[in-house]
Scaffold this motif. Sequence first.
Motif, short mmCIF file in Angstrom:
data_model
loop_
_atom_site.label_atom_id
_atom_site.label_comp_id
_atom_site.label_asym_id
_atom_site.label_seq_id
_atom_site.Cartn_x
_atom_site.Cartn_y
_atom_site.Cartn_z
N ARG A 166 6.74 25.41 -34.70
CA ARG A 166 7.19 26.10 -33.48
C ARG A 166 8.61 25.71 -33.07
O ARG A 166 9.39 26.57 -32.65
CB ARG A 166 6.23 25.79 -32.33
CG ARG A 166 6.70 26.40 -31.00
CD ARG A 166 5.58 26.57 -30.02
NE ARG A 166 6.03 27.20 -28.79
CZ ARG A 166 5.22 27.73 -27.89
NH1 ARG A 166 3.91 27.73 -28.12
NH2 ARG A 166 5.68 28.28 -26.80
N TYR A 167 8.96 24.42 -33.18
CA TYR A 167 10.22 23.95 -32.63
C TYR A 167 11.31 23.71 -33.68
O TYR A 167 12.44 23.41 -33.32
CB TYR A 167 9.98 22.65 -31.84
CG TYR A 167 9.07 22.83 -30.66
CD1 TYR A 167 9.55 23.34 -29.46
CD2 TYR A 167 7.72 22.49 -30.74
CE1 TYR A 167 8.72 23.51 -28.36
CE2 TYR A 167 6.87 22.65 -29.65
CZ TYR A 167 7.37 23.16 -28.46
OH TYR A 167 6.54 23.33 -27.38
N GLY A 168 10.97 23.86 -34.95
CA GLY A 168 11.97 23.66 -35.99
C GLY A 168 12.11 22.20 -36.39
O GLY A 168 11.31 21.34 -36.02
N THR A 169 13.14 21.92 -37.17
CA THR A 169 13.39 20.58 -37.71
C THR A 169 14.60 19.97 -37.01
O THR A 169 15.19 20.56 -36.10
CB THR A 169 13.67 20.67 -39.22
OG1 THR A 169 14.97 21.26 -39.41
CG2 THR A 169 12.63 21.52 -39.92
N GLY A 254 2.08 36.18 -36.41
CA GLY A 254 3.04 35.78 -35.38
C GLY A 254 2.45 35.01 -34.22
O GLY A 254 3.05 34.94 -33.15
N ILE A 255 1.30 34.39 -34.42
CA ILE A 255 0.71 33.57 -33.36
C ILE A 255 1.54 32.29 -33.24
O ILE A 255 1.67 31.54 -34.21
CB ILE A 255 -0.77 33.23 -33.66
CG1 ILE A 255 -1.57 34.53 -33.81
CG2 ILE A 255 -1.36 32.36 -32.56
CD1 ILE A 255 -2.98 34.31 -34.30
N GLN A 299 -3.80 32.63 -27.59
CA GLN A 299 -3.55 32.03 -28.90
C GLN A 299 -4.84 31.47 -29.50
O GLN A 299 -5.12 31.65 -30.69
CB GLN A 299 -2.51 30.91 -28.78
CG GLN A 299 -1.10 31.36 -28.47
CD GLN A 299 -0.20 30.17 -28.17
OE1 GLN A 299 -0.27 29.13 -28.83
NE2 GLN A 299 0.65 30.31 -27.17
N ILE A 300 -5.62 30.78 -28.67
CA ILE A 300 -6.87 30.20 -29.14
C ILE A 300 -7.83 31.29 -29.61
O ILE A 300 -8.45 31.19 -30.68
CB ILE A 300 -7.52 29.32 -28.04
CG1 ILE A 300 -6.67 28.07 -27.81
CG2 ILE A 300 -8.95 28.96 -28.42
CD1 ILE A 300 -7.14 27.24 -26.62
N ALA A 301 -7.95 32.36 -28.82
CA ALA A 301 -8.89 33.44 -29.17
C ALA A 301 -8.49 34.09 -30.49
O ALA A 301 -9.36 34.35 -31.35
CB ALA A 301 -8.92 34.48 -28.05
N MET A 302 -7.21 34.37 -30.67
CA MET A 302 -6.76 35.01 -31.91
C MET A 302 -6.92 34.07 -33.11
O MET A 302 -7.32 34.50 -34.19
CB MET A 302 -5.30 35.44 -31.76
CG MET A 302 -5.08 36.53 -30.72
SD MET A 302 -3.33 36.94 -30.50
CE MET A 302 -2.96 37.69 -32.10
N THR A 303 -6.62 32.80 -32.90
CA THR A 303 -6.77 31.82 -33.99
C THR A 303 -8.24 31.66 -34.37
O THR A 303 -8.58 31.58 -35.56
CB THR A 303 -6.16 30.47 -33.58
OG1 THR A 303 -4.77 30.66 -33.29
CG2 THR A 303 -6.32 29.43 -34.66
N LYS A 304 -9.09 31.60 -33.39
CA LYS A 304 -10.53 31.48 -33.67
C LYS A 304 -11.03 32.66 -34.48
O LYS A 304 -11.80 32.51 -35.46
CB LYS A 304 -11.30 31.36 -32.36
CG LYS A 304 -12.79 31.11 -32.54
CD LYS A 304 -13.48 30.87 -31.20
CE LYS A 304 -14.94 30.53 -31.40
NZ LYS A 304 -15.62 30.25 -30.09
N GLU A 305 -10.57 33.86 -34.13
CA GLU A 305 -11.00 35.06 -34.84
C GLU A 305 -10.51 35.04 -36.30
O GLU A 305 -11.27 35.33 -37.23
CB GLU A 305 -10.47 36.30 -34.13
CG GLU A 305 -10.86 37.60 -34.79
CD GLU A 305 -10.34 38.82 -34.05
OE1 GLU A 305 -10.44 39.93 -34.61
OE2 GLU A 305 -9.84 38.66 -32.91
N LEU A 306 -9.24 34.67 -36.50
CA LEU A 306 -8.68 34.68 -37.85
C LEU A 306 -9.28 33.58 -38.72
O LEU A 306 -9.53 33.80 -39.92
CB LEU A 306 -7.16 34.54 -37.79
CG LEU A 306 -6.41 35.79 -37.33
CD1 LEU A 306 -4.94 35.48 -37.07
CD2 LEU A 306 -6.54 36.91 -38.36
N THR A 307 -9.52 32.42 -38.16
CA THR A 307 -10.14 31.37 -38.97
C THR A 307 -11.59 31.72 -39.31
O THR A 307 -12.06 31.43 -40.42
CB THR A 307 -10.09 30.01 -38.25
OG1 THR A 307 -10.66 30.12 -36.94
CG2 THR A 307 -8.66 29.50 -38.13
N ALA A 308 -12.28 32.39 -38.39
CA ALA A 308 -13.65 32.83 -38.68
C ALA A 308 -13.65 33.84 -39.83
O ALA A 308 -14.54 33.83 -40.70
CB ALA A 308 -14.28 33.44 -37.44
N ASP A 309 -12.65 34.71 -39.84
CA ASP A 309 -12.55 35.70 -40.92
C ASP A 309 -12.39 35.04 -42.28
O ASP A 309 -12.73 35.64 -43.31
CB ASP A 309 -11.35 36.62 -40.67
CG ASP A 309 -11.58 37.59 -39.52
OD1 ASP A 309 -12.74 37.75 -39.10
OD2 ASP A 309 -10.59 38.19 -39.04
#
Length: 470
Positions: A166-169, A254-255, A299-309
């Motif tokens: 998220r924040y780079g190097t 893009g999450i 973010q949590i809801a979208m991540t949960k859905e994608l990891t479940a997939d």
Amino acid sequence: MATQRIPDVESGRRLPDAMLADLRHLLGARLALGLAEREQHGRGESYHATQAPDAVCYAESTEEVSAILRLCSAHGVPVVPFGAGTSLEGHVSAVRGGVCIDLSRMTRIIAVRAEDLDVTVQAGVTRIQLNEELRATGLFFPIDPGGESTLGGMAATRASGTNAVRYGTMRENVLSMTVVTADGEIIRTSGRARKSSAGYDLTRLFVGSEGTLGIITELTVRLYGIPETISAAVVPFETVEAAVASVVSIIQYGIPVARVELMDTRTVQATNRYCGLSYRETPTLFFEFHGSPGTVAEQIAMTKELTADHGALDFESASDPDTRATLWRARHAVHYAVQAMRPNAKVWSTDVCVPISSLTRCIAETQADIASASFFISIVGHVGDGNFHLGLVIDPSDPAELEEADGINDRLIRRAIGMDGTCTGEHGIGSGKIKFMELEHGRAVRVMQAVKAALDPANILNPGKVLPAA
């Protein structure tokens, strides 16, 4: 006055008598010649053999670093900068002896400019020290490579770590630096403006130069607001491939996750044992989300859905600070947890980085390659930006194990470069990965050698690091 050279009894090397006298006059008790102290400054955190300098100089200001470098330049004595000693590729080894300049006492926070979201610090300030100082301002510095690293060392190695997705190097977060060149000249690489078209970008030149072009003594870095809401999640999978594939989907959607870290089964086992935890011992992703309450929940809801997939076995989220702190303490303890799996061994720690679309294949091929290794190997990584690490737990005194580890490391790096990746995402080159520079950069190495020759014609700045001999 003619320079007389006298032997340093404990090291067997020689330093100029006149130079030692000048260093004693300049530093007093902050000049160390004892064997134990010199050996401490000739090793990092990995398997590389200790190579001690002939003297250790504890500097406390840019002007002292300049004076030491003028002396070393005049006598042709090599110089190795030292921060916290957490490097993994032999960066601090004194391969030609000489003087180690320890910057760890340069710990002054020079100016916090909350209105500009930046801060200027001396090179020995650590990220933990800085964030403690910033807490009352509502700001923080996000680059987190783990360990108690100094900001000067982090800039010198172009460090990144768990928040980089998220924040780079350090490359993106250093605005300006004060650098002392090989002949002792003090320069400032730029002002604090967020962009400039004025001349060469010297800041980016010195970030990642590993002390081979100049010694960083002060730096100005970006700051960020402490997020209103922070939440973490632990997500186990059946396979590493499924875990990594889910991360690729999350990044491509893009999450804006703040952190996403992978541990394979062996790493989770080692961490559970070392930290007294009870995570499910299977490949696991560790997430962190930053933002407002609403954006974090999304973010949590979208991540949960994608990891479940992708076959996630569970999705356990937590917002309380204690749970999050335990999770990231465990992640930062991985090096020592893995090393503890084999008493008296050392960790050959290596890393690569590939384009995110190649990450699943690179890790899968690496898993197949290490399946029959004769020693414990862990996989862990900042997979949100395509960067992962192997921890090979070896006996450095066993030639057969060194040869086996070298072969695994060589194949890993050639695999990553073949995917248009890099031989190191964040550890740096040091002395350990010089042999891969031409494979990765081709004739561009000649340009780097020309830059080195122009800035350090006598090759006194951290010689034997980063570049093959011209």
